[in-house]
Design a protein around this motif. Structure first.
Motif, short mmCIF file in Angstrom:
data_model
loop_
_atom_site.label_atom_id
_atom_site.label_comp_id
_atom_site.label_asym_id
_atom_site.label_seq_id
_atom_site.Cartn_x
_atom_site.Cartn_y
_atom_site.Cartn_z
N ILE A 45 57.21 -6.69 -3.85
CA ILE A 45 57.43 -7.90 -4.64
C ILE A 45 58.76 -8.54 -4.26
CG2 ILE A 45 57.85 -8.75 -6.98
CD1 ILE A 45 55.83 -6.57 -7.92
N ALA A 46 59.78 -7.71 -4.04
CA ALA A 46 61.09 -8.24 -3.65
C ALA A 46 61.03 -8.90 -2.27
CB ALA A 46 62.13 -7.11 -3.65
N TYR A 47 60.37 -8.25 -1.33
CA TYR A 47 60.19 -8.85 0.00
C TYR A 47 59.44 -10.18 -0.11
CZ TYR A 47 61.45 -4.68 2.84
OH TYR A 47 62.10 -3.66 3.47
N ARG A 48 58.37 -10.18 -0.89
CA ARG A 48 57.57 -11.40 -1.01
C ARG A 48 58.39 -12.52 -1.63
NH1 ARG A 48 52.38 -12.55 -4.89
NH2 ARG A 48 51.64 -14.45 -3.83
N GLY A 49 59.24 -12.19 -2.61
CA GLY A 49 60.09 -13.19 -3.22
C GLY A 49 61.08 -13.79 -2.24
N ALA A 50 61.40 -13.04 -1.17
CA ALA A 50 62.30 -13.53 -0.13
C ALA A 50 61.53 -14.12 1.05
CB ALA A 50 63.20 -12.39 0.36
N ASP A 51 60.22 -14.31 0.90
CA ASP A 51 59.35 -14.86 1.95
C ASP A 51 59.29 -13.96 3.18
OD1 ASP A 51 58.78 -17.05 0.35
OD2 ASP A 51 60.27 -18.34 1.28
N LEU A 52 59.42 -12.66 2.97
CA LEU A 52 59.31 -11.68 4.06
C LEU A 52 57.95 -11.00 3.91
CD1 LEU A 52 62.94 -10.23 3.82
CD2 LEU A 52 62.10 -12.08 5.29
N PHE A 53 56.92 -11.72 4.33
CA PHE A 53 55.55 -11.31 3.99
C PHE A 53 55.05 -10.13 4.81
CE2 PHE A 53 55.72 -15.91 2.93
CZ PHE A 53 55.61 -15.77 1.55
N TRP A 54 55.49 -9.99 6.07
CA TRP A 54 55.05 -8.85 6.86
C TRP A 54 55.66 -7.55 6.34
CZ3 TRP A 54 50.96 -8.95 9.83
CH2 TRP A 54 50.55 -10.16 10.39
N ALA A 55 56.92 -7.61 5.93
CA ALA A 55 57.54 -6.43 5.33
C ALA A 55 56.88 -6.11 3.99
CB ALA A 55 59.04 -6.66 5.14
N SER A 56 56.55 -7.16 3.23
CA SER A 56 55.85 -6.96 1.96
C SER A 56 54.51 -6.28 2.19
CB SER A 56 55.65 -8.31 1.27
OG SER A 56 54.97 -8.16 0.04
N ARG A 57 53.79 -6.73 3.21
CA ARG A 57 52.49 -6.11 3.53
C ARG A 57 52.66 -4.63 3.83
NH1 ARG A 57 50.60 -4.82 8.48
NH2 ARG A 57 48.33 -4.54 8.75
N SER A 58 53.71 -4.25 4.56
CA SER A 58 53.93 -2.84 4.88
C SER A 58 54.10 -2.01 3.62
CB SER A 58 55.17 -2.69 5.78
OG SER A 58 54.95 -3.24 7.06
N SER A 59 54.90 -2.49 2.68
CA SER A 59 55.10 -1.73 1.44
C SER A 59 53.83 -1.68 0.61
CB SER A 59 56.25 -2.35 0.63
OG SER A 59 57.50 -1.95 1.16
N LEU A 60 53.05 -2.75 0.62
CA LEU A 60 51.80 -2.76 -0.12
C LEU A 60 50.81 -1.76 0.47
CD1 LEU A 60 51.56 -6.59 -0.66
CD2 LEU A 60 51.69 -4.89 -2.49
N LEU A 61 50.77 -1.65 1.79
CA LEU A 61 49.90 -0.67 2.43
C LEU A 61 50.33 0.75 2.07
CD1 LEU A 61 49.30 -2.17 6.00
CD2 LEU A 61 47.66 -2.01 4.11
N MET A 62 51.64 0.98 2.00
CA MET A 62 52.13 2.31 1.59
C MET A 62 51.69 2.62 0.17
SD MET A 62 53.92 4.21 3.74
CE MET A 62 55.16 5.14 2.86
N ALA A 63 51.86 1.64 -0.73
CA ALA A 63 51.49 1.86 -2.13
C ALA A 63 49.99 2.04 -2.28
CB ALA A 63 51.99 0.69 -2.98
N ALA A 64 49.21 1.17 -1.64
CA ALA A 64 47.75 1.25 -1.76
C ALA A 64 47.22 2.55 -1.17
CB ALA A 64 47.10 0.05 -1.07
N ALA A 65 47.79 2.98 -0.04
CA ALA A 65 47.35 4.25 0.57
C ALA A 65 47.69 5.42 -0.34
CB ALA A 65 48.00 4.42 1.94
N GLY A 66 48.87 5.37 -0.98
CA GLY A 66 49.23 6.43 -1.92
C GLY A 66 48.30 6.49 -3.12
#
Length: 397
Positions: A45-66
């Motif tokens: 969410i913090a990455y997305r708020g800073a318009d860093l969408f590829w980094a946001s995607r990486s964290s979302l994949l980590m969370a979703a995989a967990g």
């Protein structure tokens, strides 16, 4: 660290990114799985708020995989999977990453059908699905002719995913209105004269002004991924193999994650654009050649070492940091490069965030059973015909 980060205001994005990045790495143990998932959700969410969408995607994949791993152990998918995948779907839309948008949309529909959600939660998920469907439809109506033509085999995939608005927008843009007239709802809308206004309002949706780069289809022909950070547009050109695509995704996410805290320094580049070309080779190890005059790096990546190879990730992380460091030296007029790197790594903990990006590379494999999601090529082809015009309409409000 996690509690400290969550006490900060959302406007303090850089500090949240710094603390959450540290927390996520330190929670990467089995006994801290739930806290690690929470850290990556907030980091995304913090990455997305800073318009860093590829980094946001990486964290979302980590969370979703967990969360998927939790579901495998308990034989019941955690309810927290839904908001995580919903954000992933929106990030995929903003990145114009169509295959992952369709995948995440299908996962949301599966969750809606199988999870024990109350009626209010079901209504929210259903509304979110409709908004995503309309968001892709709006994007399609704003695409170039070449982009629309590249989706000629996508209408059937959209239909199977349950995205009727996006399918209608795509078939209309492709000039296949006759196919749409097989649907009673479309015929009624057309007969009542409401179709031009509907398409005009759909095209004018604000979501289509918040998209990043070109269309990303994970094509075998290769693609260019794009981000913009501190005023610098970075392009990463990748081969079309699974390994090549994942290498490019990891690189562009590393650029964002590594430089995320530099946003608060107020520095700016002396050029507008930098390009990184990933080339697959038969060599034993990776190599980078940076041309500061041409504002370009060539990254030679060995086919024998997929970037998701876990035992090699410390070395891969160090190599990625080298690539971004050379780009930084070529594009920013920093008074003291050594001091800037100290702020990034010692104070900013950039290495932790890079480690998390690399750790996320197996996430899609766990969720979808493959490292790269592509559009299914088995659907019917709807070759582009003359594209009908869509009237310009100002959205209400």
């Amino acid at each position: 660290l996690l509690r400290q980060a969550l006490r900060l205001d959302f406007e303090e994005r850089c500090e949240r990114i710094r603390l959450l990045g540290r927390a996520a790495v330190r929670l990467a143990k089995r006994e801290h799985a739930q806290q690690m998932i929470e850290a990556h959700q907030h980091l995304a969410i913090a990455y997305r708020g800073a318009d860093l969408f590829w980094a946001s995607r990486s964290s979302l994949l980590m969370a979703a995989a967990g969360l998927a791993a939790e579901g495998e152990e308990s034989s019941e998918l955690p309810v927290g999977f839904v908001p995580t995948v919903k954000i992933w779907a929106w990030v995929a839309l903003q990145l114009r990453l169509v295959p992952e948008l369709i995948l995440s949309f299908r996962l949301l529909r599966m969750a809606l059908a199988t999870l024990p959600l109350d009626e209010a939660s079901k209504a929210r998920v259903t509304e979110g699905l409709q908004e995503l469907d309309a968001g892709l439809g709006s994007n399609i109506l704003n695409m170039t002719d070449a982009e629309v033509a590249s989706l000629s085999r996508a209408p059937d995939a959209l239909e199977e995913a349950g995205m009727p608005i996006a399918r209608m927008a795509l078939l209309h843009a492709l000039g296949h209105e006759a196919v749409l007239r097989e649907d009673e709802g479309y015929r009624e809308l057309e007969a009542e004269g409401g179709l031009p206004k509907f398409l005009g309002l759909l095209k004018a949706q604000p979501v289509s002004r918040d998209l990043v780069g070109g269309l990303v289809l994970n094509s075998p022909a290769g693609q260019v991924l794009e981000t913009c950070i501190c005023g610098l547009t970075v392009e990463v050109a990748t081969p079309g193999t699974d390994a090549g695509i994942v290498t490019g995704q990891a690189l562009v996410a590393t650029v964002e994650a590594m430089l995320a805290t530099m946003i608060e320094d107020g520095v700016g580049p002396h050029t507008e654009r930098f390009r990184i070309d990933v080339v697959e080779t038969d060599e034993d190890g990776p190599k980078v050649q940076t041309d500061p005059r041409g504002m370009r790096s060539m990254v030679f990546w060995p086919r024998s070492r997929p970037v998701w190879d876990f035992p090699c990730q410390p070395d891969i992380g160090a190599f990625f940091i080298q690539i971004v460091g050379e780009m930084l030296a070529a594009t920013f007029a920093l008074p003291n490069l050594k001091d800037a790197l100290w702020r990034l790594f010692d104070r900013g903990n950039a290495h932790d965030r890079v480690s998390s990006v690399l750790g996320s590379l197996s996430g899609l494999q766990r969720i979808a059973g493959r490292p790269v999601v592509r559009l299914d090529g088995g659907g019917r082809d709807y070759p582009m015909r003359e594209r009908p015009a869509v009237e310009e309409v100002e959205p209400a409000g």
